[in-house]
Motif scaffolding. Structure first.
Motif: not given
Length: 460
Positions: A53, A91, A95, A98-99, A101-103, A122, A316, A349
């Motif tokens: 990714t 995003i 939802n 689900k993401y 850990d990357k926000l 994204v 992200y 990402l």
């Protein structure tokens, strides 16, 4: 485990010392040899991630890509080099778990506050642009020789690229963020939108001329000393402040010198030196909503904060943000109630360094804590979360960066600063409806333009 520690997985293989003020050692020849191979020439991990990714760094383009028509150093608005890209997914509040850990905490707060309208589009991550060879050569020299001085407020090394492409401490990362390779001359007329919670807009406008000494071609490779930059800003809107000009001079080392600034007052037609310029003083044209040290998310003297390096993570963030800077974008379409229109945004990402500053005991600032998320590919802060002195999340901000062909490096473009309490926000560095965008590396600015005498002349 603290709230911030929960979401900061360290994904880099580089060992980190979290001590903020220790004098750092130079890296070994073996470590420096990784630059341009396992690492890009400024220290980003060249490989993609295992999920695919984040792609490997290609660096296939230097300057204007083939097939793109662009006039250098003229203020032409950016041209999208990925016009056919579409969002991979969005995003939303529905939802976001689900993401998560990357926000950042600020991104999560925005999704929660505006569940029906705020979203993060994204796109495919792109790592296609590189720095000039001369910059890479100095970066490697810095890796071998540069060291922090004066508790991290200065460093030995060479002008041009970052001082610490393989950082070992918080203050090295902070130095990289403050001294990335970027435009040495930057001119613009920028619009500033103070968007109230009901969607109404109060407009500011400034003319800006910035001269960055440490990235001047004639200074490349010279010792890191003296002045960092000069800045001139003049207020065009609001009308009550029209004709006010401020000139400032920024040192390389805040332990040895301070930022000097002078202001011309059109009412009295006099120039006076400002006793303090920076920190949380209001930034002109923003209705007092932004502080001077929020430009580029963090700038100036960092000594009021204790800095901690929280490692590196995937996140992200806005990147390759060409579309939002088009002169086809209208403010009426871009500036919506609560936040900018996500249709014009592009997130990818990417790997970021996470830097946290906590206000020292006995020091004053509006922000008790600030967390910076710094793109490993360009060392510029892309996202910032700001906390009040009670420890409550207060503001979320982000900058739309893009690779500028004028300078063969990344430009900080339009940015947005959101007050999570009031629901208002500021759109900053808006050039979409201006005749020209950012005029970069034209090379027509000189130090003589940033003196009290020059301010008096502007007021005539």
């Amino acid at each position: 485990m603290t709230k911030t520690q929960i979401w900061v997985p360290v994904v880099t293989t580089i060992a980190l010392s979290l001590a903020a003020t220790s004098v750092s050692a130079k890296v070994s020849e073996a470590e420096a040899a990784k630059l341009g191979k396992e690492l890009t020439c400024v220290g980003a991990e060249a490989a993609g991630n295992k999920e695919g990714t984040i792609p490997p760094f290609s660096g296939k383009w230097l300057g204007t890509p083939p097939g793109i028509k662009y006039s250098l150093h003229t203020g032409q608005h950016p041209v999208d080099v990925y016009p056919d890209d579409k969002p991979l997914f969005q995003i939303t509040a529905a939802n976001m778990d689900k993401y998560a850990d990357k926000l950042s905490e600020g991104q999560k707060a925005m999704l929660k506050k505006y569940p029906d309208t705020f979203r993060i589009p994204v796109y495919q991550s792109r790592r296609d642009f590189r720095y000039p060879d001369a910059i890479c050569e100095v970066a490697k020299k810095n890796a071998l020789e540069a060291e922090l001085t004066d508790g991290g407020l200065g460093y030995t090394g060479y002008k041009g690229p970052v001082g610490f492409p393989i950082p070992k401490s918080a203050m090295e990362v902070l130095a990289n963020m403050n001294f990335p390779y970027r435009a040495y001359t930057e001119e613009m007329v920028r619009d500033i939108a103070d968007v109230a919670s009901d969607g109404s807009v109060t407009w500011g406008r400034q003319v800006n001329k910035n001269l960055n000494i440490v990235t001047q071609p004639t200074e490349l490779g010279k010792p890191m000393e003296g002045l960092m930059a000069y800045s001139l800003s003049g207020t065009l809107l609001p009308e009550r402040d029209r004709g006010s000009f401020t000139a400032s001079q920024e040192p390389v080392n805040f332990a040895k010198a301070k930022r000097l600034a002078w202001q011309y007052d059109p009412g009295t037609r006099r120039v006076r030196q400002l006793p303090t310029y920076g920190f949380d003083s209001p930034l002109g044209g923003t209705s007092g909503k932004l502080t001077i040290d929020q430009d580029r998310l963090m700038n100036g003297d960092p000594s009021r904060y204790e800095w901690k390096l929280l490692g590196k993570r995937e996140m992200y963030i806005p990147a390759n943000a060409y579309r939002i800077h088009s002169n086809k974008v209208k403010y009426a379409d871009l500036l919506q109630k609560g936040h900018a229109n996500p249709d014009f945004e592009r997130y990818e990402l990417r790997r970021v360094w996470v830097l946290e500053g906590n206000l020292k005991d006995g020091y004053r600032h509006a922000f008790g804590k600030r967390v910076m998320f710094i793109d490993e590919d360009n060392w510029q802060a892309s996202v910032g979360d700001y906390y009040d002195t009670r420890g409550q999340l207060w503001q979320h901000a982000f900058i739309n960066h893009y690779y500028a062909f004028d300078l063969n490096a990344w430009q900080a473009g339009t940015s947005f600063y959101h007050d999570l309490n009031s629901g208002s926000y500021v759109g900053f560095n808006l050039i979409q409806e201006r005749e020209k965008g950012y005029v970069l590396n034209k090379g027509d600015l000189t130090p003589e333009m940033y003196t009290p005498a020059s301010l008096r002349a502007l007021g005539q």
